[in-house]
Design an enzyme around this catalytic site. Structure first.
Site, PDB file in Angstrom:
ATOM      1  N   CYS A 214       0.695  -1.155   0.067  1.00  0.00           N
ATOM      2  CA  CYS A 214      -0.036   0.074   0.039  1.00  0.00           C
ATOM      3  C   CYS A 214       0.826   1.160   0.107  1.00  0.00           C
ATOM      4  CB  CYS A 214      -0.908   0.036   1.278  1.00  0.00           C
ATOM      5  SG  CYS A 214      -1.913   1.577   1.413  1.00  0.00           S
ATOM      6  N   CYS A 217       0.248   2.829   3.543  1.00  0.00           N
ATOM      7  CA  CYS A 217       0.304   2.370   4.943  1.00  0.00           C
ATOM      8  C   CYS A 217       1.589   1.451   4.946  1.00  0.00           C
ATOM      9  CB  CYS A 217      -0.863   2.236   5.713  1.00  0.00           C
ATOM     10  SG  CYS A 217      -1.381   0.596   5.222  1.00  0.00           S
ATOM     11  N   CYS A 236      -6.403  -2.491   0.476  1.00  0.00           N
ATOM     12  CA  CYS A 236      -5.346  -2.565   1.686  1.00  0.00           C
ATOM     13  C   CYS A 236      -5.806  -2.850   2.870  1.00  0.00           C
ATOM     14  CB  CYS A 236      -4.917  -1.066   1.815  1.00  0.00           C
ATOM     15  SG  CYS A 236      -3.718  -1.119   3.148  1.00  0.00           S
ATOM     16  N   CYS A 239      -5.452  -0.008   5.842  1.00  0.00           N
ATOM     17  CA  CYS A 239      -6.062   1.292   5.675  1.00  0.00           C
ATOM     18  C   CYS A 239      -7.405   1.520   4.734  1.00  0.00           C
ATOM     19  CB  CYS A 239      -4.865   2.479   5.466  1.00  0.00           C
ATOM     20  SG  CYS A 239      -4.537   2.431   3.873  1.00  0.00           S
ATOM     21  N   ASP A 369      20.247  -1.278 -19.831  1.00  0.00           N
ATOM     22  CA  ASP A 369      20.411  -2.664 -19.124  1.00  0.00           C
ATOM     23  C   ASP A 369      19.300  -3.678 -19.721  1.00  0.00           C
ATOM     24  OD1 ASP A 369      20.386  -4.533 -17.266  1.00  0.00           O
ATOM     25  OD2 ASP A 369      19.762  -3.228 -15.556  1.00  0.00           O
TER      26      ASP A 369
END
Lengths: 477, 236
Positions: A214, A217, A236, A239, A369
């Protein structure tokens, strides 16, 4: 100042002219660079002249497609001039060049709208110069890490830049938690688009998945299903952050050969059938984003639908060719998520046998890369047995690609390495398949496309060949 | 084989290292079980023959550091007993004493290896070629580095000498670190699939600990060799 402004304009125009006559430097950033060097405020001055609205599309994948769709919708339905930076010229130099190209000899612009795709890392710099009315954020995936540092930093850049914009409206992908969070953290009015649950969703995420946590949080997000990568229905547990309610939702998505379709539900109300002549579910997201912008600009749904039904893919966005009557598809790949989508399209193409060409470069624009190739799920190819004639690997990192296929379980004797693009394209076209499928990174795309169009005919999807809207209603129930 | 926190540290194709180890075992008919270890999961490092620790972005790195801190003594013991370990980038830094940020804050590491890292302003990014000695033979290995940290070794041997690129800190010309059967490197790319000599070295070391005395059966590495040679030709 006015002298420098005009000098900058003319110098850039001259550079464009030289590039055109010599045929070199296609998609070059030089004209924009020259103009900004001579007169750094040139973009601000030109951008101010846009009369009705500036729309900016940013995010990792789908910028070009979404922006072209939006420009099509605006152009078809608003009638007035639209400035657009086409084909991935999406750094500040490319945006500047698009304005310069449209300007008169003394810097006058007669355009009501500007539709601009802007690279995520360039976004803060571009919106310091021009003030967008609408910002679309498509998605965030890892892309060219060596240029940007890490994904978190890219998102923070976009977030901070959005906060500084005064009267902007956001169009956000509800299914991507990394994008959806922007509504709450910036406090800007937001329209959310997304796909509804359908039988093709998955219970597990792919290896290349971002955003397990999240953004508010830090708790691990719980998913009830995934569309692809980290896109899906999340919540989540720690929260109140969750997939926001969508304003524009695609219901019953379908992929039928070279056509994607769904029904669009607007603000939980009316349903409208939508059909776009492109492949891959991810293109439906691009279509829904474009729909959302159209609706914000008060364009009616019929107008939006007919523009999208006539959409022509840009170079390398599932472009179609014909070689001796056999179809060839050319697709740009630039990060694991896009590549995975490309592979799932490859597995579903209606062909007995497919010749595959994979061209991997590692120039700056590709990402130097190439370790991202190891985050792509090539393992899906090893189970497909006789579906593939040969895998031709090409480009500066052709051997690296061959190694990747080997470790994915693809038999070595089916892999041919030809670093030279011309040889590679010819070998792939002459394969035993009844269809060819080409995947190329950014700087490999242009040469492959040029060589391919020398051997094969480009197939134009003319608007009249696209099924009519009434036909599409039937096919989506 | 233990793959630590694959759901957390999935940057830069690190899982390619795991694939290479597992594939090259299976191609030789050696059974291998890859166990993916998550945060907080109860494990004993004594059960492992090979442990792989990758890198991640800052937030993920902090989570990994917190989890490993609780297993520090167990890991130290295993390392002293000869556990075969490959630690890349963030995992490499974490095995050291500390990481000093630009504003001078010292984030403690596990302190298992005698090395420390301090942040630099510029990231060191690009292709790298390293010369290293494995079983008395000199080999050239290629990869890609992307790190802001500058690592300095105490009483430790480096993994190799930088032929092209920046290496540990861009100053002393060395790359990586070695201690017992622990190998640390900044090279991803990923490291093991094309640099087969390293991959096979890990397999051989792991087998040796289990009492295996035979030579490893050689494999056809023509793709891998071509991939390495292409890069050596380009950057040297």
């Amino acid at each position: 100042m006015i002298v420098r402004f005009i000098l900058a304009l003319w110098a850039a125009r001259l550079a464009m002219f030289v590039a055109r006559v010599t045929g070199r430097g296609k998609g070059s950033s030089l004209p924009g660079k020259i103009a900004l060097k001579i007169y750094p405020r040139i973009l601000k001055q030109l951008g101010r002249q846009i009369k009705k609205g500036i729309i900016v599309v940013t995010g990792t994948n789908g910028k070009t497609t979404t922006n072209n769709m939006i420009a099509g919708i605006v152009g078809d339905n608003k009638g007035s001039g639209v400035i657009i930076n086409r084909e991935g010229a999406n750094l500040i130099t490319g945006v500047t060049a698009a304005f310069i190209r449209a300007a008169g000899p003394f810097g006058g612009l007669h355009a009501d709208y500007a539709c601009l795709e802007v690279d995520e890392a360039s976004f803060p710099g571009v919106v310091r110069e021009i003030t967008p009315d609408i910002v679309v954020v498509t998605n965030f995936f890892r892309d060219q890490l060596d240029r940007y540092g890490e994904l978190d930093k890219t998102i923070a850049l976009v977030k901070d830049a959005l906060k500084k914009l005064d009267s902007v409206r956001l169009v956000l992908n509800a299914d991507d938690p990394l994008v959806a969070q922007l509504g709450r953290v910036t406090g800007k009015p937001s329209v959310f688009f997304g796909l509804a649950r359908h039988p093709g969703v998955s219970g597990t995420g792919s290896a290349a998945r971002e955003a397990k946590f999240c953004p508010f949080c830090g708790a691990e997000l719980a998913y009830s299903y995934y569309q692809y990568s980290q896109l899906g229905n999340y919540k989540c547990p720690g929260c109140e952050f969750a997939r926001p309610q969508t304003d524009v939702e695609g219901v019953d998505p379908g992929v039928d050969g070279m056509l994607v379709s769904c029904r669009v539900r607007f603000r939980q109300g009316n349903m409208y059938p939508l059909q776009i002549p492109v492949t891959g579910l991810y293109n439906l997201y691009n279509g829904l984003a474009a729909c959302s912008v159209g609706l914000l600009l008060d364009i009616d749904m019929d107008g939006i639908r007919s523009s999208l039904a006539g959409y022509l893919p840009a170079t390398g966005r599932m472009e179609k060719f014909l070689y001796r009557g056999k179809p060839v598809l050319l697709n740009l790949v630039k990060n694991p998520t896009g590549f995975n989508e490309g592979l799932s399209t490859l597995l579903s193409v209606p062909a007995e046998r497919v010749n595959v060409l994979i061209a991997i470069n590692d120039n700056d624009a590709d990402g130097r890369d190439i370790s991202w190739l190891w985050d792509v799920d090539f393992e899906v190819l090893s189970g497909a047995g006789e579906k593939f004639g040969t895998f031709v690997c090409s480009g500066r990192r052709a051997w690296e690609m061959a190694v990747r296929l080997k470790y994915a379980g693809v038999r070595e004797e089916t892999v041919t390495v030809l670093e030279d693009f011309d040889q590679a394209v010819r070998t792939a076209l002459e394969g035993t398949g009844d269809m060819s499928y080409f995947l190329a990174t950014y700087t490999a795309l242009w040469p492959v496309e040029r060589i391919l169009s020398g051997y094969a005919q480009r197939e134009r999807t003319l608007p009249e060949s696209v099924p009519s809207i009434s036909g599409s209603v039937k096919s989506v129930r | 084989m233990f793959h630590l926190y694959p759901d957390l540290l999935n940057l830069y194709g690190d899982r390619g290292n795991v694939m290479a180890f597992a594939r090259r075992c299976r191609w030789r008919g050696i059974d291998v079980e890859v166990r993916q270890i998550s945060l907080g999961e109860k494990v004993s490092f004594k059960e492992a023959d090979f442990l792989f620790l990758g890198g991640g972005s800052d937030r993920e790195q902090n989570l990994m550091a917190g989890d490993l801190a609780a297993r520090k003594e167990q890991l130290r013991e295993a390392v002293e007993e000869g556990l075969v370990v490959l630690a890349i980038c963030g995992g490499y830094q974490l095995l050291g004493k500390y990481y000093r940020t630009l504003d001078g804050k010292e984030i403690p590491g596990l302190g298992i290896l005698d090395l420390y890292t301090r942040a630099g302003r510029e990231r060191l990014i690009g292709n790298v070629a390293v010369e290293m000695e494995i079983n008395g033979m000199t080999h050239r290995v290629v990869g890609f580095e992307n790190h802001a940290g500058r690592t300095f070794l105490g009483d430790l041997k480096p993994l190799g000498k930088v032929l092209a690129g920046r290496g540990n800190n861009g100053e002393d010309g060395f790359e990586g670190a070695r201690y017992n059967n622990v190998f640390c490197s900044y090279l991803h790319g990923p490291l093991l699939p094309k640099n087969t000599v390293l991959a096979d070295n890990f397999i051989a070391l792991a087998l040796k600990r289990r009492g295996w005395r035979e030579e490893l059966r050689p494999l056809d590495d023509s793709f891998e060799k071509a991939a390495v040679d292409t890069m050596l030709k380009r950057i040297l």
